[in-house]
Design a protein around this motif. Structure first.
Motif, PDB file in Angstrom:
ATOM      1  N   ILE A  72      23.143  19.593  15.886  1.00  0.00           N
ATOM      2  CA  ILE A  72      22.907  18.475  17.020  1.00  0.00           C
ATOM      3  C   ILE A  72      24.272  17.547  16.410  1.00  0.00           C
ATOM      4  N   GLY A  73      24.386  17.336  15.145  1.00  0.00           N
ATOM      5  CA  GLY A  73      24.855  16.364  14.954  1.00  0.00           C
ATOM      6  C   GLY A  73      26.564  17.095  14.943  1.00  0.00           C
ATOM      7  N   ILE A  74      27.198  17.730  14.487  1.00  0.00           N
ATOM      8  CA  ILE A  74      28.431  18.721  14.161  1.00  0.00           C
ATOM      9  C   ILE A  74      28.670  18.725  15.443  1.00  0.00           C
ATOM     10  N   VAL A  75      27.651  18.718  16.558  1.00  0.00           N
ATOM     11  CA  VAL A  75      28.341  18.893  17.902  1.00  0.00           C
ATOM     12  C   VAL A  75      28.456  17.810  18.741  1.00  0.00           C
ATOM     13  N   ALA A  76      27.482  16.459  17.844  1.00  0.00           N
ATOM     14  CA  ALA A  76      28.173  15.573  18.611  1.00  0.00           C
ATOM     15  C   ALA A  76      29.120  14.518  18.205  1.00  0.00           C
ATOM     16  N   ALA A  77      28.967  15.083  16.471  1.00  0.00           N
ATOM     17  CA  ALA A  77      30.330  14.325  16.150  1.00  0.00           C
ATOM     18  C   ALA A  77      31.796  14.793  16.450  1.00  0.00           C
ATOM     19  N   GLY A  78      31.650  15.879  16.597  1.00  0.00           N
ATOM     20  CA  GLY A  78      33.125  16.127  17.847  1.00  0.00           C
ATOM     21  C   GLY A  78      33.047  15.531  19.653  1.00  0.00           C
ATOM     22  N   MET A  79      32.150  15.631  19.842  1.00  0.00           N
ATOM     23  CA  MET A  79      31.947  15.374  21.161  1.00  0.00           C
ATOM     24  C   MET A  79      31.865  13.983  21.544  1.00  0.00           C
ATOM     25  N   THR A  80      31.709  12.647  20.389  1.00  0.00           N
ATOM     26  CA  THR A  80      32.899  11.803  20.018  1.00  0.00           C
ATOM     27  C   THR A  80      34.094  11.065  20.689  1.00  0.00           C
ATOM     28  N   PHE A  81      34.893  12.610  20.376  1.00  0.00           N
ATOM     29  CA  PHE A  81      36.226  12.503  20.984  1.00  0.00           C
ATOM     30  C   PHE A  81      36.194  12.368  21.894  1.00  0.00           C
ATOM     31  N   SER A  92      29.959  21.424  29.024  1.00  0.00           N
ATOM     32  CA  SER A  92      29.565  22.309  27.948  1.00  0.00           C
ATOM     33  C   SER A  92      29.529  22.554  27.205  1.00  0.00           C
ATOM     34  N   VAL A  93      28.994  21.544  26.166  1.00  0.00           N
ATOM     35  CA  VAL A  93      28.381  22.661  25.104  1.00  0.00           C
ATOM     36  C   VAL A  93      27.737  23.235  25.216  1.00  0.00           C
ATOM     37  N   VAL A  94      27.180  22.265  25.364  1.00  0.00           N
ATOM     38  CA  VAL A  94      25.264  23.857  25.757  1.00  0.00           C
ATOM     39  C   VAL A  94      26.175  25.447  25.691  1.00  0.00           C
ATOM     40  N   ALA A  95      26.918  25.902  26.819  1.00  0.00           N
ATOM     41  CA  ALA A  95      27.115  26.886  27.083  1.00  0.00           C
ATOM     42  C   ALA A  95      27.747  27.548  26.045  1.00  0.00           C
ATOM     43  N   GLN A  96      28.670  26.507  25.119  1.00  0.00           N
ATOM     44  CA  GLN A  96      29.873  26.975  24.001  1.00  0.00           C
ATOM     45  C   GLN A  96      28.262  27.082  22.406  1.00  0.00           C
ATOM     46  N   VAL A  97      27.670  26.532  22.413  1.00  0.00           N
ATOM     47  CA  VAL A  97      26.867  26.423  21.191  1.00  0.00           C
ATOM     48  C   VAL A  97      26.270  27.583  21.383  1.00  0.00           C
ATOM     49  N   VAL A 122      38.571  31.958  19.139  1.00  0.00           N
ATOM     50  CA  VAL A 122      39.347  32.402  20.551  1.00  0.00           C
ATOM     51  C   VAL A 122      38.563  31.802  21.258  1.00  0.00           C
ATOM     52  N   ILE A 123      37.307  31.452  21.640  1.00  0.00           N
ATOM     53  CA  ILE A 123      36.485  31.611  22.556  1.00  0.00           C
ATOM     54  C   ILE A 123      36.501  30.004  22.584  1.00  0.00           C
ATOM     55  N   ALA A 124      36.158  29.237  21.530  1.00  0.00           N
ATOM     56  CA  ALA A 124      36.324  28.071  21.334  1.00  0.00           C
ATOM     57  C   ALA A 124      37.561  27.183  22.134  1.00  0.00           C
ATOM     58  N   LEU A 125      38.630  27.478  21.533  1.00  0.00           N
ATOM     59  CA  LEU A 125      39.964  27.230  21.829  1.00  0.00           C
ATOM     60  C   LEU A 125      40.464  27.643  23.572  1.00  0.00           C
ATOM     61  N   LEU A 242      35.605  23.278  18.673  1.00  0.00           N
ATOM     62  CA  LEU A 242      35.715  23.743  17.815  1.00  0.00           C
ATOM     63  C   LEU A 242      34.256  23.234  17.390  1.00  0.00           C
ATOM     64  N   ALA A 243      33.806  21.954  17.193  1.00  0.00           N
ATOM     65  CA  ALA A 243      32.350  21.370  16.660  1.00  0.00           C
ATOM     66  C   ALA A 243      31.054  22.056  17.099  1.00  0.00           C
ATOM     67  N   ALA A 244      30.829  22.221  18.994  1.00  0.00           N
ATOM     68  CA  ALA A 244      30.104  23.191  18.985  1.00  0.00           C
ATOM     69  C   ALA A 244      30.005  24.767  18.438  1.00  0.00           C
ATOM     70  N   MET A 245      31.131  25.203  18.492  1.00  0.00           N
ATOM     71  CA  MET A 245      31.537  25.925  18.224  1.00  0.00           C
ATOM     72  C   MET A 245      30.782  26.760  16.315  1.00  0.00           C
ATOM     73  N   LEU A 246      31.044  25.619  15.860  1.00  0.00           N
ATOM     74  CA  LEU A 246      30.672  25.391  14.438  1.00  0.00           C
ATOM     75  C   LEU A 246      29.462  24.717  14.650  1.00  0.00           C
ATOM     76  N   GLY A 247      28.702  23.883  15.492  1.00  0.00           N
ATOM     77  CA  GLY A 247      27.703  23.890  15.820  1.00  0.00           C
ATOM     78  C   GLY A 247      26.957  25.400  16.045  1.00  0.00           C
ATOM     79  N   GLY A 248      26.837  26.256  16.904  1.00  0.00           N
ATOM     80  CA  GLY A 248      26.286  26.566  17.273  1.00  0.00           C
ATOM     81  C   GLY A 248      26.435  28.105  15.977  1.00  0.00           C
ATOM     82  N   PHE A 249      27.232  27.896  15.136  1.00  0.00           N
ATOM     83  CA  PHE A 249      26.705  28.415  13.788  1.00  0.00           C
ATOM     84  C   PHE A 249      26.029  28.497  12.494  1.00  0.00           C
TER      85      PHE A 249
END
Lengths: 339, 343
Positions: A72-81, A92-97, A122-125, A242-249
């Motif tokens: 969640i933190g990784i996703v939130a850090a990215g979404m801060t932008f 859409s981070v739900v779908a992305q993660v 590629v999907i994240a981009l 990209l952060a949501a992708m890392l969060g998904g990983f």
């Protein structure tokens, strides 16, 4: 009924001067809360949990809190932008993660982990580009745009997977990453801190970060100063993706499984962490480090509710209430400073 | 000789014709329903060819249109003022659950509708008194109420105590029209009259067009925003009541699919997200095209996931083909080209 609410503040029986003074102090208090409150609240919450909640201070529980906080933190850090750029949030981070998690496990089972990561990038981009173009170029509302990309993305994922669960190999690198820890700190938590530091550097020390903050506080001025504003928005959404992708990983590695429903609620948990941390939904003001603190707050709060045996419904109500209250404080603080 | 006589006559008819054309053009230019008409025509033609059963089983289709349309009608009132009510889906779920928790169906319905009004008041309070952006305020409410629906229902569907009333409610009342359809038509007519003929309703447009100016002109902006959110909350809870009656049970997870379709209906119907423009009629057209589309997809055996992809794409297309969005895109493109060729 509506009449009462609209005139209620005016017809209070106090002398006008006293009332004004009280109001001013209330505004000052909310301004202070919006800026500094999170430090006190987080400390108080942790203290409360340590004293009153059985089993909070135990190594397994603290590791569990970290494990759940990391994705969640990784996703939130990215979404801060996206929030600082004044575009509310990325639903859409739900779908992305979920997509990143499923891709990591399902594709690496067929091929190899680097290939799976490449596909996920590629999907994240693509997500960043679609959201960013719709919001940045077409100036469409970010909430509606990301609501529709959530449904499109989750629809595609469920259609492709049929809702099935994917398991990683029990001796693979993904499992190893999810299980390794240094003391009470899982590797995922360390990754979260590293991502936070990198994103914080990008936001505060680079031209792109400066443009995101400046676009959030004044769009028109930023555009007139010669910044290509569509690229700023596309960039903010891409960082989030990209952060949501890392969060998904990280989320997939944690349990070594992936399913399309695994990221339910990530949108508002991440938003709650960002806002509670003190980043303004009105744009322009906030930091990634504050989001780190907000993530700690939300994670500890969730952990307290779980340990006290409160159900999923109550947890959702609490987080929803937290969002509304935190934004109210922010809104009142803005009135106080006259911004 | 004849030439000189016919010439002015020609000019006169030409004038009259261009006058008529320009007048039609102004009327059309003022309308905002163009995209809804386009989508509706495309959907009607395609379904008429591939899936004509959509029209023969019109009861199903009309029911679906009423389901999407009712929530979209309430949304229209709020969006006209430049605000948004994302909480409608959860309002629908919560009021359904509240209604089903009462023994007596009358008290249940009253409690549900009261809840809807109350939610509207709370939303409006945060938006206009506290000053939170309505997207975020109602998003918080969306999560809060979704949780509340789970808590009240005990995380499982609640069966209606009086099942017979529910079954009776599903039967056609006048001709092929079920009570749901009649309620939808009544709501449509009432809201249309309110927004076009009643002063308070007309002022919604002013509030959405320019809030400062509306305030200076003496329009009670705060009260109008409260009215708008109360309409949308009330209508959403009405939809929740109808759903519960028809299914004879209340599902705490209800409404998430309706959320997407009803937003798409209002936006494609030409209700401008920035407020001030749009019509209930456009929302009806939007709801009709989306209802037809959903029923056609269901009848041709398309999975729910794929339906979500289609509806999501329609919504995404709807927001980016908004006239102001297209203008913004053109401006952005020009800026991009200029920054490339610039020094």
């Amino acid at each position: 009924m509506t009449n009462d609410t609209s005139t209620g503040t005016v017809s209070a029986p106090k002398p006008a001067a006293l009332e004004e003074k009280l109001e001013e102090q209330a505004f000052k208090l909310s301004a202070w809360m919006a800026n500094q409150g999170i430090f006190i609240f987080t400390a108080a919450l942790i203290l409360f949990a340590a004293v009153f909640i059985d089993g909070f201070v135990s190594l397994p529980n603290i590791t569990d809190v970290f494990n759940r906080a990391a994705p969640i933190g990784i996703v939130a850090a990215g979404m801060t932008f996206v929030v600082i750029s004044g575009n509310y949030l990325d639903l859409s981070v739900v779908a992305q993660v979920a997509t990143a998690g499923v891709v990591l496990i399902a594709v690496s089972n067929e091929t190899s982990i680097p290939v799976a990561m490449l596909v996920a990038v590629v999907i994240a981009l693509a997500y960043g580009l679609v959201n960013g173009v719709a919001v940045g170029v077409f100036k469409a509302n970010a909430v509606i745009v990301t609501l529709s990309t959530t449904f499109i993305g989750l629809g595609l994922l469920r259609w492709a997977t049929g809702g099935s669960i994917y398991f990683g190999p029990s001796d693979g690198a993904i499992r190893a990453f999810g299980a390794t820890r240094i003391g009470p700190l899982p590797l995922a938590m360390i990754l979260f801190v590293v991502v936070t530091l990198i994103l914080s550097f990008v936001l505060t020390r680079t031209t792109f970060g400066f443009m995101v903050r400046s676009f959030g506080s004044n769009r028109e001025a930023t555009r007139l100063s010669g910044v290509s504003t569509p690229w700023v928005v596309i960039g903010a959404f891409t960082v989030t993706s990209l952060a949501a992708m890392l969060g998904g990983f990280v989320l997939a590695a944690f349990s070594n499984t992936a399913v399309s429903a695994m990221s339910d609620g990530y949108d508002f948990r991440a938003l709650a962490a960002i806002i509670v941390g003190g980043t303004s939904v009105f744009g322009g003001r906030g930091s990634v480090l504050r989001t780190l603190l907000g993530v700690v707050f939300v994670s500890v709060l969730t952990n307290i509710m779980v340990l006290s045996g409160l159900g999923f419904g109550i947890q959702q109500m609490a987080i929803g209430l937290l969002i509304v209250l935190a934004v109210s404080v922010d809104a009142l603080a803005r009135k106080a400073t006259g911004a | 000789m004849t030439d000189t006589q016919t010439q002015p006559q020609h000019a006169e008819t030409d004038d009259a014709r261009s006058d008529l054309i320009s007048r039609v053009r102004t009327i059309l230019g003022r309308r905002t329903e163009g995209r809804a008409v386009a989508l509706l025509s495309v959907v009607v033609v395609i379904t008429a060819i591939t899936e004509p059963i959509v029209f023969t089983s019109y009861e199903v289709t009309l029911g679906r249109i009423a389901l999407i349309g009712l929530v979209a009608l309430g949304l229209t009132a709020v969006i006209l003022m430049g605000e948004l009510d994302l909480a409608v889906a959860s309002t629908l779920a919560v009021s359904g659950v509240i209604m089903a928790s009462f023994e007596s169906i009358t008290i249940g319905i009253l409690a549900a509708l009261g809840t809807g009004l109350l939610i509207g008041v709370v939303n409006a309070f945060f938006v206009i008194v506290v000053g939170i952006n309505s997207f975020i305020a109602t998003l918080g409410m969306l999560f809060f109420l979704r949780g509340a629906a789970f808590v009240i229902s005990g995380e499982a569907p609640v069966r209606l105590a009086n099942v017979d009333a529910g079954i009776a409610f599903g039967r056609p009342l006048i001709g092929p029209l079920s009570p749901r359809m009649l309620i939808f038509i009544a709501a449509f007519v009432m809201l249309h009259i309110f927004l076009t003929r009643v002063r308070a309703g007309r002022e919604f447009y002013a509030v959405g067009g320019n809030r400062e100016a509306a305030h200076d002109a003496g329009i009670p902006v705060t009260r109008r925003v409260f009215t708008g959110f109360m309409i949308s909350g009330f209508v959403a809870s009405l939809a929740g009541v109808i759903n519960t009656l028809e299914r004879t049970a209340a599902d705490p997870t209800a409404g998430s699919a309706v959320l997407l379709a009803s937003f798409a209906a209002a936006i494609i119907g030409g209700v401008l997200l920035n407020g001030g423009r749009g019509s209930v009629f456009g929302t009806l057209l939007g709801a009709s095209s989306l209802g037809l589309l959903q029923v056609a997809l269901t009848l041709s055996g398309v999975q729910v996931d794929v339906q979500n992809i289609v509806i999501g794409s329609v919504l995404l297309l709807a927001v980016i083909t908004d006239p102001s969005s297209l203008r913004a895109a053109a401006g952005s493109m020009r800026a991009l080209v200029r920054s490339r060729s610039g020094p």
